[in-house]
Scaffold this active site. Structure first.
Site, PDB file in Angstrom:
ATOM      1  N   ASP A 111       0.827  -1.203   0.000  1.00 19.76           N
ATOM      2  CA  ASP A 111       0.000   0.000   0.000  1.00 19.76           C
ATOM      3  C   ASP A 111       0.865   1.258   0.000  1.00 19.76           C
ATOM      4  O   ASP A 111       0.498   2.276   0.585  1.00 19.76           O
ATOM      5  CB  ASP A 111      -0.928  -0.009   1.223  1.00 19.76           C
ATOM      6  CG  ASP A 111      -2.097   0.954   1.065  1.00 19.76           C
ATOM      7  OD1 ASP A 111      -2.474   1.251  -0.077  1.00 19.76           O
ATOM      8  OD2 ASP A 111      -2.623   1.422   2.105  1.00 19.76           O
TER       9      ASP A 111
ATOM     10  N   CYS B 277     -18.319   7.174   1.737  1.00 24.44           N
ATOM     11  CA  CYS B 277     -17.842   6.037   2.541  1.00 24.44           C
ATOM     12  C   CYS B 277     -17.335   6.522   3.900  1.00 24.44           C
ATOM     13  O   CYS B 277     -16.521   7.461   3.976  1.00 24.44           O
ATOM     14  CB  CYS B 277     -16.741   5.307   1.780  1.00 24.44           C
ATOM     15  SG  CYS B 277     -15.974   3.958   2.708  1.00 24.44           S
TER      16      CYS B 277
END
Length: 378
Positions: A129, A209
């Site tokens: 990531d 979200c």
């Protein structure tokens, strides 16, 4: 070679080790382009892919011939949604309840990559990531799982609870078959979203979200989404936790992935008092620290406003003078939901006249109007 890789990977704590080809996700560029053009990435400008590196691994590293994808199970020991029933406490996403997974995985992955480089006499690059790599599509291509309708990777062995890492290598390794979509007609994940962040199956609008709003967004949370956040103060596990495939999941086994007790449903009154130094000390080594104290306290104040617990009003009042406008604004909003009109007006008389930030002033005005309308209707 593949057998040796899996054996070494298991010894290092990787629950899944699979291999994909660099060109295994040909549909990724178009899907990413459409998502970005729709603005569904919100303020995450780093998701933009002008040179195609994110969607096409060979654009990131032309020499790559194979991609080794690994998965580490972090399945929770208990129901991650249980704290939602305790409005005076905060709900923290499972992945953030322990050590930062970047720190946990990257050291192991570097050691694993060194083993691969030595055995295959090849070059390697490690990603956790930390670079423009589309881990979830690559993980599906490698057979670790499939991207569910909530866009998260789902595994037959570990449900929705996998940390992912990637090793790009110049070694030519046999690839594994991709995993097929096994969601069927189920839509529990879509229906569970408190803020309706899924405009359609397999599509996520990050701007709605809760994970984006409480972690990535540096701005004020839109007023129409605050109530849906409830007491989720860092991330959201609702769409993951309701997935039927979790019944096959094995809970996280390693102590290094275990949740810290003080991060499971911590009291909001305790968290909202944190100054920067106390915040850094409490959340050292966790993903929460990267968000910073101001954004975190912003989230806690939203939870306090949603708690409807009038006893928490006294915790929000001192923050009307906080240096951060993010914090002051949410302190005003929380108090507008906890106090009666007279009490709120008294605070406004003392604080709003000295306020210079337009967003905070707007919260004072909207709070007063909302309370006047509510009391008039009563």
């Amino acid at each position: 070679m593949k057998a040796a890789l899996r054996e070494r990977g298991a010894a290092l704590g990787f629950d899944l080790v699979r291999v994909a080809a660099p060109d295994a996700i040909p549909e990724a560029p178009e899907r990413l382009r459409a998502w970005l053009e729709a603005g569904r990435h919100g303020s995450m400008g780093w998701m933009a892919d002008p040179d195609g590196r994110r969607a096409a691994p060979r654009n990131l590293w032309p020499e790559v011939r194979s991609i080794v994808m690994v998965g580490v199970n972090y399945g929770p020991e208990s129901d991650p949604l249980a704290p939602l029933a305790q409005p005076d406490r905060g709900t923290i996403s499972v992945y953030a309840q322990g050590r930062d997974y970047h720190d946990v995985i990257k050291g192991r992955l570097k050691e694993f990559a060194g083993f691969l480089a030595s055995r295959a006499e090849a070059d390697v690059k490690v990603f956790v990531d930390t670079a423009p790599v589309m881990e979830k599509p690559l993980a599906q291509a490698a057979g670790l799982g499939w991207q569910g309708k909530h866009t998260v990777l789902v595994s037959r062995e570990f449900g929705n609870w996998l940390f992912l890492g990637a090793i790009f290598t110049t070694a030519a390794l046999p690839v594994d078959p991709p995993e097929r979509d096994r969601c069927g007609s189920c839509r529990r994940c879509l229906d569970a979203c408190p803020t309706r962040a899924f405009p359609a199956p397999y599509q996520l609008d990050a701007r709605r979200c809760i994970s984006y709003l409480t972690i990535e967004s540096k701005d004020h949370v839109p007023a129409d989404l605050r109530e849906g956040i409830g007491n989720r103060i860092f991330g959201c596990d609702d769409c993951l936790a309701v997935c039927p495939w979790n019944k096959f999941a094995v809970t996280g086994r390693e102590a290094r992935l275990a949740a810290r007790e003080d991060l499971i449903a911590p009291p909001l009154a305790e968290l909202v008092r944190l100054d920067d130094a106390a915040f850094r000390k409490r959340f050292a080594g966790t993903p929460i620290k990267r968000t910073g104290r101001d954004r975190f306290v912003r989230n806690v104040l939203i939870a306090i406003g949603n708690s409807r617990d009038r006893r928490l009003a006294k915790e929000a009042i001192p923050l009307l003078e906080d240096p951060s406008p993010l914090v002051r604004a949410m302190a005003v909003w929380a108090l507008s939901r906890l106090l009666d009109g007279r009490s709120f007006s008294g605070l406004a008389a003392r604080h709003a006249a000295q306020e210079t930030d337009t967003n905070v002033l707007g919260e004072w005005q909207e709070g007063a109007a909302r309370l006047a309308e509510t009391e008039h209707a009563a």
